[in-house]
Write a protein that holds these residues in place. Structure first.
Motif, short mmCIF file in Angstrom:
data_model
loop_
_atom_site.label_atom_id
_atom_site.label_comp_id
_atom_site.label_asym_id
_atom_site.label_seq_id
_atom_site.Cartn_x
_atom_site.Cartn_y
_atom_site.Cartn_z
N THR A 14 0.83 -1.20 0.00
CA THR A 14 0.00 0.00 0.00
C THR A 14 0.86 1.24 0.00
O THR A 14 1.88 1.29 0.68
CB THR A 14 -0.92 0.03 1.24
OG1 THR A 14 -1.79 -1.10 1.21
CG2 THR A 14 -1.77 1.29 1.27
N ASP A 30 -3.22 0.75 -3.79
CA ASP A 30 -2.93 -0.64 -3.45
C ASP A 30 -2.27 -1.28 -4.66
O ASP A 30 -2.73 -1.11 -5.79
CB ASP A 30 -4.21 -1.40 -3.11
CG ASP A 30 -4.87 -0.87 -1.85
OD1 ASP A 30 -4.21 -0.91 -0.80
OD2 ASP A 30 -6.02 -0.40 -1.92
N THR A 162 -12.24 -4.48 -0.99
CA THR A 162 -12.51 -4.41 0.44
C THR A 162 -11.60 -3.39 1.10
O THR A 162 -12.05 -2.55 1.87
CB THR A 162 -12.30 -5.79 1.08
OG1 THR A 162 -13.24 -6.70 0.53
CG2 THR A 162 -12.48 -5.72 2.58
N ALA A 163 -10.31 -3.45 0.82
CA ALA A 163 -9.35 -2.59 1.49
C ALA A 163 -9.62 -1.12 1.24
O ALA A 163 -9.30 -0.27 2.07
CB ALA A 163 -7.93 -2.95 1.05
N GLY A 208 -13.05 -2.43 4.48
CA GLY A 208 -11.77 -2.77 5.08
C GLY A 208 -11.58 -2.19 6.46
O GLY A 208 -10.75 -2.65 7.23
N SER A 234 -13.35 -9.05 8.00
CA SER A 234 -12.01 -8.84 8.59
C SER A 234 -11.72 -7.35 8.77
O SER A 234 -10.57 -6.96 8.91
CB SER A 234 -10.94 -9.47 7.70
OG SER A 234 -10.96 -8.88 6.40
N VAL A 236 -11.09 -3.66 10.17
CA VAL A 236 -10.41 -3.14 11.35
C VAL A 236 -11.26 -1.99 11.91
O VAL A 236 -11.73 -1.13 11.15
CB VAL A 236 -9.00 -2.65 11.00
CG1 VAL A 236 -8.32 -2.03 12.21
CG2 VAL A 236 -8.17 -3.79 10.44
N LEU A 256 -6.01 0.38 7.30
CA LEU A 256 -6.17 -0.31 6.01
C LEU A 256 -4.91 -1.02 5.54
O LEU A 256 -4.97 -1.82 4.61
CB LEU A 256 -6.58 0.71 4.93
CG LEU A 256 -7.98 1.32 5.05
CD1 LEU A 256 -8.18 2.36 3.96
CD2 LEU A 256 -9.05 0.26 4.98
N ASP A 257 -3.79 -0.73 6.16
CA ASP A 257 -2.51 -1.30 5.71
C ASP A 257 -2.45 -2.78 6.06
O ASP A 257 -2.38 -3.16 7.23
CB ASP A 257 -1.35 -0.55 6.36
CG ASP A 257 0.00 -0.91 5.74
OD1 ASP A 257 0.05 -1.87 4.94
OD2 ASP A 257 0.98 -0.22 6.04
N ARG A 258 -2.47 -3.63 5.04
CA ARG A 258 -2.42 -5.08 5.24
C ARG A 258 -1.03 -5.65 4.98
O ARG A 258 -0.83 -6.85 4.95
CB ARG A 258 -3.42 -5.77 4.31
CG ARG A 258 -4.88 -5.38 4.50
CD ARG A 258 -5.39 -5.80 5.87
NE ARG A 258 -6.84 -5.75 5.93
CZ ARG A 258 -7.54 -4.70 6.35
NH1 ARG A 258 -6.90 -3.61 6.73
NH2 ARG A 258 -8.86 -4.73 6.39
N CYS A 259 -0.05 -4.77 4.76
CA CYS A 259 1.30 -5.23 4.46
C CYS A 259 1.89 -5.95 5.67
O CYS A 259 1.79 -5.45 6.80
CB CYS A 259 2.17 -4.03 4.10
SG CYS A 259 3.85 -4.44 3.59
N ARG A 264 7.55 -3.66 5.87
CA ARG A 264 7.23 -2.24 6.06
C ARG A 264 8.49 -1.43 6.35
O ARG A 264 9.44 -1.93 6.93
CB ARG A 264 6.24 -2.06 7.22
CG ARG A 264 4.94 -2.81 7.03
CD ARG A 264 3.98 -2.51 8.16
NE ARG A 264 2.76 -3.28 8.03
CZ ARG A 264 1.67 -3.09 8.77
NH1 ARG A 264 1.69 -2.16 9.70
NH2 ARG A 264 0.60 -3.83 8.59
#
Length: 345
Positions: A14, A30, A162-163, A208, A234, A236, A256-259, A264
């Motif tokens: 992201t 993304d 979603t994100a 998301g 899922s 947050v 939103l950060d799914r990394c 990172r």
């Protein structure tokens, strides 16, 4: 050329968006990052604010075209057999600069070599090359399987639909409306509701993140959380503690950060009055900004630090006046963000 084979993979990444102090927007993106020997290729390069061509907000046909290029099923777009690996997050213009490399077949393998920063039709390796990066030799079957999986797995989505959506739970009054408009301005879908618990499971799974306004009481929050849990979401959950739109956007971007943590730049952020601790995985530029609301409900913003830091943990002395009372610190690097509440005395 070395016979050593590097592993090749792809992972969601992201570039966090933002509302700048002058009112301008930085767009949320993304994308799929290239994972070489278990590490994001972007982290091997200079501190770049860039995304790969495999971005989730591209249309299916354009996304497929970029994958086909990397599979060497189409001609290289640049002279000398060069392909764009990372470019400007705001546009696709080469004049903004891009990381390019030669991609070629060598028997059954695929080789990436001669990495360079390029702003024109040709690359100057002597001036703009990346010494020490590559060449990388990938097993052809592993390389193709990773890229072809993107095409068989629904194209650019990788959960981005979603994100990139946020549900704001609260009244449709000034702050949520301004926040929703700002989120849409940086490319994140945002809706406002006070009836989230009554929405369909499919609708709830499309978000998301869920952000609660300060007026939403505990019972309503519990009902919303229960509805999302029942839907198998899922998402947050975050609170919107103070009415400062840039801070709230940073908090939502963090959610939103799914990394994965090991991919990172920013690893940890903590703040007390007069000191901020930030941990980074690689050398990078960091900007620290403090936000607070004073006793007259006026927003106060202060830049605490802006500069390059090495990898590791850094304790930075900052202006204690900027972090008094109820205050928050936002740390940003190229494409990532963390938020920390300033701890009390």
């Amino acid at each position: 050329m070395s016979a050593h084979h590097a592993t090749f993979g792809l992972a969601p990444a992201t570039r966090a968006g933002a509302v700048l102090s002058n009112g301008a927007y930085e767009v949320h993106r993304d994308f799929w990052d290239f994972i070489v020997d278990g590490r994001p290729l972007l982290l091997r390069l200079a501190d770049l604010d860039a995304v790969s061509p495999l971005a989730a907000d591209l249309g299916p046909s354009l996304f497929t075209a970029h994958v086909r290029r990397l599979l060497l099923e189409e001609d290289a777009p640049l002279a000398g057999g060069r392909y764009v690996l990372y470019g400007c997050p705001e546009c696709e213009g080469l004049e903004c600069g891009a990381v390019t490399a030669v991609i070629e077949r060598d028997g059954a393998d695929v080789v990436w070599r001669d990495f360079a920063w390029q702003t024109g039709e040709t690359a100057d390796l002597g001036r703009d090359g990346y010494p020490g990066v590559g060449p990388f030799r990938f097993d052809g079957a592993q390389y193709r399987a990773a890229l072809e999986h993107l095409l068989s797995d629904g194209g650019p989505a990788h959960g981005a639909a979603t994100a990139r959506r946020v549900l704001l739970v609260g009244q449709r009054v000034a702050l949520p409306a301004r926040l929703a408009a700002a989120l849409r301005g940086i490319g994140i879908g945002a809706e406002i509701t006070r009836d989230a618990a009554g929405a369909s499971p499919d609708e709830l799974r499309s978000y998301g993140a869920v952000a609660f306004g300060s007026a939403v009481d505990g019972a309503e929050r519990a009902a919303v959380r229960a509805a999302f849990a029942a839907a198998g979401s899922s998402a947050v959950f975050v609170d919107l503690p103070v009415p400062v739109v840039p801070l709230l956007i940073a908090r939502i971007e963090e959610a939103l950060d799914r990394c994965p943590q090991d991919q990172r730049r920013l690893l940890r952020l903590a703040a007390t009055r007069g000191e901020v601790t930030v941990e980074t995985a690689v050398p990078c530029g960091v900007v620290l900004t403090a936000y607070r609301v004073d006793r007259l409900s006026r927003t106060r913003t202060a830049e605490l630090f802006a500069g390059q830091v090495e990898a590791g943990t850094h304790r930075l002395t900052v202006d204690a006046r900027a972090t008094k009372g109820t205050a928050y610190v936002v740390a940003r690097t190229s494409g990532s963000v963390l938020v920390a509440e300033v701890a009390g005395e």
